[in-house]
Motif scaffolding. Sequence first.
Motif, PDB file in Angstrom:
ATOM      1  N   LEU A 381      81.753 -40.095-121.773  1.00  0.00           N
ATOM      2  CA  LEU A 381      79.873 -40.920-121.575  1.00  0.00           C
ATOM      3  C   LEU A 381      80.549 -42.054-120.293  1.00  0.00           C
ATOM      4  CD1 LEU A 381      77.773 -40.397-124.540  1.00  0.00           C
ATOM      5  CD2 LEU A 381      77.517 -39.017-121.828  1.00  0.00           C
ATOM      6  N   ALA A 382      81.697 -42.540-121.519  1.00  0.00           N
ATOM      7  CA  ALA A 382      81.928 -43.757-120.163  1.00  0.00           C
ATOM      8  C   ALA A 382      82.448 -43.757-119.406  1.00  0.00           C
ATOM      9  CB  ALA A 382      83.023 -44.499-121.535  1.00  0.00           C
ATOM     10  N   MET A 383      83.262 -42.152-118.783  1.00  0.00           N
ATOM     11  CA  MET A 383      83.792 -41.909-117.491  1.00  0.00           C
ATOM     12  C   MET A 383      82.241 -42.413-116.630  1.00  0.00           C
ATOM     13  SD  MET A 383      86.694 -39.368-118.277  1.00  0.00           S
ATOM     14  CE  MET A 383      87.268 -39.295-120.272  1.00  0.00           C
ATOM     15  N   VAL A 384      81.530 -41.860-117.090  1.00  0.00           N
ATOM     16  CA  VAL A 384      80.130 -41.306-116.124  1.00  0.00           C
ATOM     17  C   VAL A 384      80.121 -42.795-115.837  1.00  0.00           C
ATOM     18  CG1 VAL A 384      78.351 -40.124-115.448  1.00  0.00           C
ATOM     19  CG2 VAL A 384      79.906 -38.721-116.923  1.00  0.00           C
ATOM     20  N   ARG A 385      79.579 -43.594-116.512  1.00  0.00           N
ATOM     21  CA  ARG A 385      78.368 -44.640-116.907  1.00  0.00           C
ATOM     22  C   ARG A 385      79.742 -46.025-115.721  1.00  0.00           C
ATOM     23  NH1 ARG A 385      74.903 -47.183-120.223  1.00  0.00           N
ATOM     24  NH2 ARG A 385      74.921 -49.472-119.343  1.00  0.00           N
ATOM     25  N   SER A 386      80.866 -45.606-116.202  1.00  0.00           N
ATOM     26  CA  SER A 386      81.694 -46.649-115.223  1.00  0.00           C
ATOM     27  C   SER A 386      82.536 -46.708-114.487  1.00  0.00           C
ATOM     28  CB  SER A 386      82.347 -47.039-116.415  1.00  0.00           C
ATOM     29  OG  SER A 386      82.086 -47.519-117.934  1.00  0.00           O
ATOM     30  N   HIS A 387      82.461 -45.433-114.212  1.00  0.00           N
ATOM     31  CA  HIS A 387      83.440 -45.086-112.398  1.00  0.00           C
ATOM     32  C   HIS A 387      82.997 -45.732-111.342  1.00  0.00           C
ATOM     33  CE1 HIS A 387      79.906 -42.481-111.558  1.00  0.00           C
ATOM     34  NE2 HIS A 387      79.985 -42.658-110.703  1.00  0.00           N
ATOM     35  N   HIS A 388      81.803 -46.610-111.445  1.00  0.00           N
ATOM     36  CA  HIS A 388      81.740 -47.666-110.455  1.00  0.00           C
ATOM     37  C   HIS A 388      81.792 -48.836-110.797  1.00  0.00           C
ATOM     38  CE1 HIS A 388      79.907 -45.262-107.259  1.00  0.00           C
ATOM     39  NE2 HIS A 388      79.409 -44.911-108.199  1.00  0.00           N
ATOM     40  N   GLU A 389      82.407 -49.261-112.071  1.00  0.00           N
ATOM     41  CA  GLU A 389      82.944 -50.624-112.255  1.00  0.00           C
ATOM     42  C   GLU A 389      84.230 -50.810-111.621  1.00  0.00           C
ATOM     43  OE1 GLU A 389      80.965 -52.422-114.224  1.00  0.00           O
ATOM     44  OE2 GLU A 389      79.986 -50.906-115.138  1.00  0.00           O
ATOM     45  N   ARG A 390      83.907 -52.693-111.160  1.00  0.00           N
ATOM     46  CA  ARG A 390      85.441 -53.170-110.780  1.00  0.00           C
ATOM     47  C   ARG A 390      85.954 -53.853-111.790  1.00  0.00           C
ATOM     48  NH1 ARG A 390      84.240 -54.648-104.675  1.00  0.00           N
ATOM     49  NH2 ARG A 390      85.494 -56.178-105.347  1.00  0.00           N
ATOM     50  N   TYR A 391      87.347 -54.054-110.836  1.00  0.00           N
ATOM     51  CA  TYR A 391      88.293 -54.457-111.814  1.00  0.00           C
ATOM     52  C   TYR A 391      88.364 -55.669-112.125  1.00  0.00           C
ATOM     53  CZ  TYR A 391      93.342 -54.517-112.780  1.00  0.00           C
ATOM     54  OH  TYR A 391      94.849 -55.405-114.119  1.00  0.00           O
ATOM     55  N   ASP A 392      87.677 -56.027-110.685  1.00  0.00           N
ATOM     56  CA  ASP A 392      86.751 -57.913-110.472  1.00  0.00           C
ATOM     57  C   ASP A 392      86.072 -58.318-111.569  1.00  0.00           C
ATOM     58  OD1 ASP A 392      85.297 -57.212-109.006  1.00  0.00           O
ATOM     59  OD2 ASP A 392      86.050 -58.147-107.252  1.00  0.00           O
ATOM     60  N   GLY A 393      85.460 -57.075-112.407  1.00  0.00           N
ATOM     61  CA  GLY A 393      83.903 -57.450-112.721  1.00  0.00           C
ATOM     62  C   GLY A 393      83.014 -57.894-112.216  1.00  0.00           C
ATOM     63  N   LYS A 394      82.852 -57.365-110.971  1.00  0.00           N
ATOM     64  CA  LYS A 394      81.986 -57.246-109.825  1.00  0.00           C
ATOM     65  C   LYS A 394      81.069 -55.847-109.889  1.00  0.00           C
ATOM     66  CE  LYS A 394      83.676 -61.280-107.911  1.00  0.00           C
ATOM     67  NZ  LYS A 394      83.458 -61.854-105.724  1.00  0.00           N
ATOM     68  N   GLY A 395      81.435 -54.796-110.641  1.00  0.00           N
ATOM     69  CA  GLY A 395      81.031 -53.462-110.690  1.00  0.00           C
ATOM     70  C   GLY A 395      79.484 -53.246-111.105  1.00  0.00           C
ATOM     71  N   TYR A 396      78.626 -51.990-111.009  1.00  0.00           N
ATOM     72  CA  TYR A 396      78.024 -51.768-111.893  1.00  0.00           C
ATOM     73  C   TYR A 396      78.243 -50.628-112.459  1.00  0.00           C
ATOM     74  CZ  TYR A 396      77.149 -48.322-108.212  1.00  0.00           C
ATOM     75  OH  TYR A 396      77.321 -47.480-106.790  1.00  0.00           O
ATOM     76  N   PRO A 397      77.523 -50.179-113.594  1.00  0.00           N
ATOM     77  CA  PRO A 397      76.423 -50.571-114.078  1.00  0.00           C
ATOM     78  C   PRO A 397      76.217 -51.928-115.154  1.00  0.00           C
ATOM     79  CG  PRO A 397      76.518 -49.157-115.200  1.00  0.00           C
ATOM     80  CD  PRO A 397      77.228 -49.060-114.505  1.00  0.00           C
ATOM     81  N   ASP A 398      77.442 -52.404-115.556  1.00  0.00           N
ATOM     82  CA  ASP A 398      77.592 -53.746-116.406  1.00  0.00           C
ATOM     83  C   ASP A 398      78.399 -54.075-116.354  1.00  0.00           C
ATOM     84  OD1 ASP A 398      76.504 -51.899-119.212  1.00  0.00           O
ATOM     85  OD2 ASP A 398      78.496 -50.865-118.878  1.00  0.00           O
ATOM     86  N   ALA A 399      78.713 -54.257-115.270  1.00  0.00           N
ATOM     87  CA  ALA A 399      79.800 -55.587-114.746  1.00  0.00           C
ATOM     88  C   ALA A 399      81.149 -56.157-115.695  1.00  0.00           C
ATOM     89  CB  ALA A 399      79.391 -56.659-114.742  1.00  0.00           C
ATOM     90  N   LEU A 400      81.570 -54.536-116.107  1.00  0.00           N
ATOM     91  CA  LEU A 400      82.657 -54.958-116.712  1.00  0.00           C
ATOM     92  C   LEU A 400      84.134 -55.488-116.156  1.00  0.00           C
ATOM     93  CD1 LEU A 400      82.395 -51.575-119.025  1.00  0.00           C
ATOM     94  CD2 LEU A 400      82.081 -53.190-119.058  1.00  0.00           C
ATOM     95  N   GLY A 401      85.313 -55.962-116.443  1.00  0.00           N
ATOM     96  CA  GLY A 401      86.701 -55.948-115.338  1.00  0.00           C
ATOM     97  C   GLY A 401      87.593 -56.058-116.548  1.00  0.00           C
ATOM     98  N   GLN A 402      88.905 -55.431-115.795  1.00  0.00           N
ATOM     99  CA  GLN A 402      90.346 -55.051-115.682  1.00  0.00           C
ATOM    100  C   GLN A 402      89.683 -54.238-117.085  1.00  0.00           C
ATOM    101  OE1 GLN A 402      92.277 -58.815-116.414  1.00  0.00           O
ATOM    102  NE2 GLN A 402      91.694 -59.876-114.326  1.00  0.00           N
ATOM    103  N   GLU A 403      90.648 -54.190-118.263  1.00  0.00           N
ATOM    104  CA  GLU A 403      90.626 -53.502-119.246  1.00  0.00           C
ATOM    105  C   GLU A 403      89.585 -52.771-120.119  1.00  0.00           C
ATOM    106  OE1 GLU A 403      93.838 -52.538-119.129  1.00  0.00           O
ATOM    107  OE2 GLU A 403      94.967 -53.997-118.036  1.00  0.00           O
TER     108      GLU A 403
END
Length: 463
Positions: A381-403
């Motif tokens: 499920l995380a693969m679908v939810r997070s495939h637009h996250e960015r390594y620098d934390g500026k992606g969406y939907p959760d603004a995750l970053g790096q590891e």
Amino acid sequence: MLRLSFQVKITLVIIFSMLFAGALSNLLIYKFSLESQFNELRSKLMIIAQTAGLLIDADTLLGVPLSHQGTNSEAYKVIAQKLKKIREVNPQIKYIYTMARTQEEGIWQFIVDPEPEPQAGRGNKDNPTSYPGDRYDASRFPEMLKAFHGPSADTKLEIDEWGVTLSGYAPVRDSAGEAVAMVGVDVTADNVYLTQKAVHRRAFLVMLLGIITSIALGMLISRRVTGPLKKLVEGTRSVARGNLNYAVAVEGSDELSELAASFNQMSKSLYESRKKIMSYFYDVVQSMVRILEARDHYTRGHSEMVAQYSEMIALKMGFPKEKIEELKEMALLHDIGKLGIKESILNKREKLTEEEWGIIRKHPIIGEDILKPILITEEMLAMVRSHHERYDGKGYPDALGQEKINIFAAILSVADAYDAMTSCRAYREAMAKADAIEELKKNSGTQFNPKVVQAFLEVIDGV
């Protein structure tokens, strides 16, 4: 030899249990009442302490000299007067005081205690005084240590220099909201303490009786019963963990062996049903993806290409075969959430408005919600939810970053971006392969995981 069936044995156990429960009922009801009373008192103490903390001016409190002569200061008198009024309004309060932390871990010091004088009853040998600056070992009371973070109260009766008490605590905050001191409220709890001790003694005796009774009952049940029960318990746990191929081996001809046979048949049926449901669900969802891509001929085949690129990257990075298969499955479904986006937004040739971008950014969450009913893992499920996250934390939907970004979602992100760049879109022409590669290099470490980009660059030359 008389052979009791499992049903008869269970009946006997229930009879003994009911008799035992009857003996315990009055004690348990009494104990519950005592605990309810205790919890109500805790809640009331926290409210009183929090109210007192709000009424005390932090600047005035910090102006009290931390010495015995501090009781003569104007600041001390102002705070002491407020504390006395609070105690007058709440007659059950025995002591109310303020303290601050020192540099020494767990050691605090009094600031204002409105009753420091010997005639108040706290200056004799049994009840020491508490003047400004007097030190106090707060490390003994875990709830007191929480006072600088928010309201709290003792979870059990505490015994210190001033007897058996129950206390509530709350922070005193300055104008910036920083906790600079705490206010404590004590009520005497001698009666509650004695009652609790009596209940604890009775509870211990009842527990001892219960242990003896349980051992006696356990000896009545043969290993012929407990053994199969353990196997059935292990079987249910294994099935709960998802292993529907688990079979329970119980021999015999009584009810337990029949139950084991039924359990095995059930797990087998569940396994077959899950296989059919999973297969059907994937077929349906993949059909939905094809419908989605058919709405826009520019993106036709996009999911298949993303799956192909993702597999190449994962193989290069050395992931096991089963993980790569999961990644390919999710790559085929990664944009399923766009089914919840209007076609007029998806295929818009003009620049999207901020509101339209907000809608587009919801498609990973929508996709996750679509896929949740199926029995897939949180990682998938995380693969679908997070495939637009960015390594620098500026992606969406959760603004995750790096590891914090799932590594397979990071792989999907690179594969998705590359295919999007090298494919025609309604709003632009396809980008040349060399230009797309340059974009990946340019955004490595900002938009994309550098390790994933490096792996992709090593395999894309041959494609």
